[in-house]
Write an enzyme that holds these catalytic residues in place. Structure first.
Site, short mmCIF file in Angstrom:
data_model
loop_
_atom_site.label_atom_id
_atom_site.label_comp_id
_atom_site.label_asym_id
_atom_site.label_seq_id
_atom_site.Cartn_x
_atom_site.Cartn_y
_atom_site.Cartn_z
N CYS A 196 81.27 41.37 -16.69
CA CYS A 196 81.85 42.44 -17.50
C CYS A 196 80.86 42.89 -18.54
O CYS A 196 79.74 42.45 -18.59
CB CYS A 196 83.04 41.88 -18.24
SG CYS A 196 83.92 40.65 -17.34
N ARG A 200 79.26 47.88 -15.81
CA ARG A 200 79.20 46.43 -15.57
C ARG A 200 80.52 45.91 -15.01
O ARG A 200 80.63 44.75 -14.63
CB ARG A 200 78.88 45.69 -16.87
CG ARG A 200 77.54 46.02 -17.48
CD ARG A 200 77.33 45.25 -18.76
NE ARG A 200 77.35 43.83 -18.51
CZ ARG A 200 76.29 43.14 -18.09
NH1 ARG A 200 75.15 43.78 -17.88
NH2 ARG A 200 76.34 41.86 -17.86
N TRP A 242 85.44 43.11 -14.97
CA TRP A 242 85.37 43.12 -13.50
C TRP A 242 85.92 41.76 -13.10
O TRP A 242 85.26 40.74 -13.25
CB TRP A 242 83.92 43.29 -13.06
CG TRP A 242 83.76 43.50 -11.58
CD1 TRP A 242 84.13 44.58 -10.85
CD2 TRP A 242 83.20 42.57 -10.65
NE1 TRP A 242 83.83 44.40 -9.53
CE2 TRP A 242 83.26 43.18 -9.37
CE3 TRP A 242 82.65 41.32 -10.76
CZ2 TRP A 242 82.79 42.56 -8.21
CZ3 TRP A 242 82.17 40.69 -9.61
CH2 TRP A 242 82.26 41.31 -8.36
N ASN A 281 81.91 37.34 -20.95
CA ASN A 281 81.33 37.74 -19.67
C ASN A 281 80.82 36.47 -19.00
O ASN A 281 80.19 35.64 -19.64
CB ASN A 281 80.17 38.71 -19.93
CG ASN A 281 79.42 39.06 -18.64
OD1 ASN A 281 79.99 38.96 -17.57
ND2 ASN A 281 78.18 39.43 -18.78
N GLY A 282 81.15 36.29 -17.72
CA GLY A 282 80.66 35.11 -17.00
C GLY A 282 81.80 34.37 -16.35
O GLY A 282 82.88 34.91 -16.15
N GLU A 291 67.65 49.20 3.79
CA GLU A 291 67.98 49.73 2.46
C GLU A 291 68.78 51.02 2.60
O GLU A 291 69.76 51.24 1.90
CB GLU A 291 66.71 49.95 1.65
CG GLU A 291 66.92 50.67 0.34
CD GLU A 291 67.95 50.02 -0.57
OE1 GLU A 291 68.36 48.86 -0.34
OE2 GLU A 291 68.41 50.71 -1.50
N LYS A 293 72.53 51.79 1.10
CA LYS A 293 72.84 52.96 0.25
C LYS A 293 74.04 53.72 0.78
O LYS A 293 74.99 54.01 0.07
CB LYS A 293 71.61 53.89 0.19
CG LYS A 293 70.47 53.40 -0.66
CD LYS A 293 70.74 53.45 -2.14
CE LYS A 293 71.19 52.23 -2.83
NZ LYS A 293 70.68 50.92 -2.81
N GLU A 317 77.45 51.65 0.66
CA GLU A 317 78.03 51.23 -0.63
C GLU A 317 78.46 52.42 -1.48
O GLU A 317 79.26 52.26 -2.40
CB GLU A 317 77.09 50.32 -1.40
CG GLU A 317 75.83 50.93 -1.93
CD GLU A 317 75.02 49.96 -2.80
OE1 GLU A 317 75.59 49.05 -3.42
OE2 GLU A 317 73.80 50.13 -2.85
N HIS A 333 68.70 45.42 22.68
CA HIS A 333 69.24 44.05 22.69
C HIS A 333 70.70 44.01 22.25
O HIS A 333 71.23 42.95 21.97
CB HIS A 333 68.38 43.14 21.80
CG HIS A 333 66.96 43.03 22.30
ND1 HIS A 333 66.63 42.39 23.48
CD2 HIS A 333 65.81 43.54 21.82
CE1 HIS A 333 65.33 42.48 23.68
NE2 HIS A 333 64.80 43.18 22.69
N LYS A 383 77.26 46.56 -11.31
CA LYS A 383 75.82 46.78 -11.41
C LYS A 383 75.03 45.49 -11.38
O LYS A 383 74.01 45.40 -10.72
CB LYS A 383 75.47 47.54 -12.70
CG LYS A 383 73.99 47.88 -12.82
CD LYS A 383 73.52 48.76 -11.69
CE LYS A 383 72.05 49.05 -11.73
NZ LYS A 383 71.58 49.76 -10.51
C1 AGP Z 1 71.99 47.96 -4.70
O1 AGP Z 1 72.30 49.34 -4.53
C2 AGP Z 1 73.23 47.15 -4.92
N1 AGP Z 1 73.92 47.59 -6.10
C3 AGP Z 1 73.00 45.64 -4.91
O2 AGP Z 1 72.73 45.26 -3.58
C4 AGP Z 1 71.85 45.13 -5.80
O3 AGP Z 1 70.62 45.51 -5.28
C5 AGP Z 1 71.92 43.59 -5.81
O4 AGP Z 1 73.15 43.20 -6.41
C6 AGP Z 1 70.74 42.94 -6.56
O5 AGP Z 1 70.74 43.37 -7.89
P1 AGP Z 1 69.45 43.03 -8.80
O6 AGP Z 1 68.29 43.79 -8.27
O7 AGP Z 1 69.84 43.46 -10.17
O8 AGP Z 1 69.22 41.54 -8.70
#
Ligand code: AGP
Length: 590
Positions: free
Chosen positions: A3, A28, A74, A100-101, A469, A473, A476, A492, A585
């Site tokens: 959070c 967050r 969160w 947070n945690g 990657e 993108k 997500e 395959h 994030k």
């Molecule tokens: C990336 O678009 C995602 N939000 C997620 O996979 C992110 O890359 C992953 O959680 C790692 O985050 P970091 O680079 O802050 O360690």
């Protein structure tokens, strides 16, 4: 939970400042929000929902007082309900805590407290903190000592702020493996998970280290270690200004941060040569290099495997941080771990680094957030210098990671100048990729793909990691299922899924694998697939093409059209690009 937490203490009314600050941390985590201030006594307002909606319902500005804390949640322990929102309090509502945690031993602590007669009102792990502080104060400890004793007994990871009606002139902060930074203003001080929350007020900060407690008043900040001994902490200046952390007129952080790639690659190229050469020497001298990361950062590490193989002829090992425990026995004291993480707070990465440190392994962090836990745990760190990335999706930090990896690989091969020039070349070409014409084409493509249920991406060599990657993108941010795979893997299995009209994005750079990827494309085409080619030149087999300049470091450019496609697909599908469902994030939970 994972959070955002903020605190304010000063001469102004706290609630408007807290609300503005906590909104900047919504990235967050954003399933519920709360605030507490001390006027004549502690008052709390909180609720489930996004910050603006909850504020409309309960009006945070109605809280008076110059001392306060706030929280955006969160959820990890306890559902998304008003009672589980923070702040959490003690039995009498005289102590409020935002956290947070994750408190890993909260159940046993809670049982112990219940036996002592404490009454709980939430399902959260956090609530044990406020009752423990109450318990210690009841046994005669001061507020700060009570927080100290409490922090000693908590296991897991946490950053929390506590206020106490009986000592209304202070906020006590405690940090252990979650980010917590103090903002030093004039006659006012701040505390937060992330500097962006108070940057408009001050850029003078104290980064707390693990197992430190801070006693913050409006004109002082005393820091103590876990034994209660006061420590001297330096005050740093954060280079980011508040505007960088705002949208600057863009509709979403995501598009702002994609467009910022015109500048961010350059910042990597202008890294101090000496520090790059020092790190490159460490890489060359290491007996084994272990890259560890998650998500997008992991894809940058897969690219690193190809880049180091091609440029330095050096083998590097790449691990998903969450899978690293299966391989940590391979670490020797001469291994170099390279932990890649834009936030520097990803629990899986921090755990892998902790294991490495216990074995005496040197750790290099490639990280975007100055003062982040990863940066503070590592022996060496290189900042991505991409500026604050607020969108949950990593975009500019990904290409900055690639850029830094390229620069390190070229420097390891004794070709620093060539690497720097290559980055400058790529940086100039980013604006061609982000041309109005390309953006319009991609908007049209998004409109034609918006009802698709599956999108496939294929590539070979370095473009394979681009497909991974790219798939991440797209899925997500638009919630369309997307799969990236090596072109050679189609036959395959995945080819079985290709039907008439199935959209497939093919990454086709000008290199040695062009012929092979074109024949993979034909495998799809002959089954009716719809081919979207991203390449430096058109091919008859493409049904739709996005042309981008031919550069040596093509993965940095090739991903950008897919970032844009994800963004416009999200808009077409009514998704919020900055806050995708279920994601946050920085994933500070394992
Ligand atoms: C990336 O678009 C995602 N939000 C997620 O996979 C992110 O890359 C992953 O959680 C790692 O985050 P970091 O680079 O802050 O360690």
């Amino acid at each position: 939970m994972m959070c955002g937490i903020v605190g304010y203490i000063g001469e102004k009314k706290a609630s408007p400042i807290l609300l503005e600050s906590i909104k900047k941390l919504e990235y967050r985590g954003y399933d519920s929000v709360g605030m507490s201030t001390i006027d004549d006594r502690i008052k709390i307002l909180k609720g489930a929902g996004r910050i603006d909606d909850v504020h409309k319902r309960i009006n945070f500005h109605s809280l008076n007082g110059n001392t306060g804390i706030s929280h955006t949640r969160w959820a990890t322990h306890g559902g998304v309900t008003d009672s589980n929102a923070h702040p959490q309090t003690d039995c009498k509502g005289k102590i409020a805590v935002v956290h947070n945690g994750i408190i890993e031993n909260y159940l046993e602590l809670k049982e112990d407290l219940i036996k002592k007669g404490h009454k709980f009102s939430s399902e959260t792990d956090t609530e044990v903190i406020s009752h423990m502080i109450e318990d210690y104060i009841n046994s005669g400890k001061s507020f700060r000592e009570a927080v100290l004793e409490t922090s000693r007994r908590l296991q897991g990871l946490f950053a929390f702020l506590a206020i106490n009606e009986k000592e209304k002139d202070k906020i006590i902060a405690s940090k252990h493996r979650c980010p917590l930074v103090i903002g030093i203003g004039s006659n006012e001080n701040f505390a937060a998970s992330d500097v962006v929350s108070f940057l408009k007020h001050t850029n003078k900060v104290i980064f707390l280290d693990d197992d430190e407690i801070a006693e913050i008043t409006k004109d002082s900040c005393k820091v103590f270690d876990i034994t209660g001994k006061q420590k001297n902490k330096e005050i740093s200046q954060v280079r980011w200004n508040s505007e960088e952390a705002q949208k600057l007129g863009h509709k979403h952080f995501m598009i702002k941060e994609i467009l910022e790639q015109k500048e961010t690659i350059d910042r990597v190229a202008s890294h101090d040569r000496k520090s790059i050469e020092k790190i490159a020497k460490m890489i060359n001298d290491a007996y084994g290099v272990f890259f560890v990361a998650c998500g997008t950062s992991y894809h940058a590490c897969i690219s690193a495997g190809y880049i180091f193989s091609k440029i330095t002829k050096k083998h590097v090992n790449i691990f998903l941080a969450s899978e690293f425990p299966n391989f940590s026995h391979f670490l020797t004291k001469n291994t170099l771990m390279i932990a890649v993480s834009q936030s520097g707070e990803t629990a899986d990465v921090l755990e892998a680094v902790r294991v490495a440190k216990e074995k005496g392994v040197k750790v290099l962090a490639l990280v975007n957030v100055m003062g982040s836990s990863l940066m503070r745990m590592s022996d060496y760190s290189l900042l991505l210098n991409a500026g604050p990335e607020i969108c949950v999706l990593a975009t500019k930090t990904f290409t900055s990671q690639l850029a830094l990896i390229y620069l390190l690989a070229y420097t390891c091969a004794g070709r620093y100048e060539e690497g720097k020039k290559g980055l400058e070349d790529v940086s100039k070409k980013v604006k061609d990729v982000l041309s109005e014409e390309n953006i319009q084409k991609i908007k049209n493509l998004a409109n034609s793909l918006k009802d698709e249920e599956n999108i496939y991406l294929i590539g070979r060599g370095l473009s394979y990691s681009t497909t991974l990657e790219g798939a991440l993108k797209l899925k997500e941010v638009s919630y369309i299922h997307a799969e990236g795979l090596a072109g050679g893997e189609l036959k395959h299995g995945t080819l079985a899924l290709i039907e008439r009209g199935t959209p497939c994005i093919a990454i086709v750079p000008e290199n040695e694998s062009r012929h092979d990827i074109l024949s993979n494309i034909m495998e799809i085409k002959s089954r009716g697939g719809y081919i979207i080619g991203i390449s430096n030149r058109n091919e008859d087999v493409f049904d739709f093409s996005i042309i981008i300049p031919d550069v040596e470091m093509h993965p940095i450019l090739m991903i950008i059209p897919i970032q844009l496609l994800g963004y416009y697909l999200a808009l077409e599908r009514g998704c919020n690009p900055d806050f995708p469902r279920n994601l946050a994030k920085s994933v500070t939970v394992k």
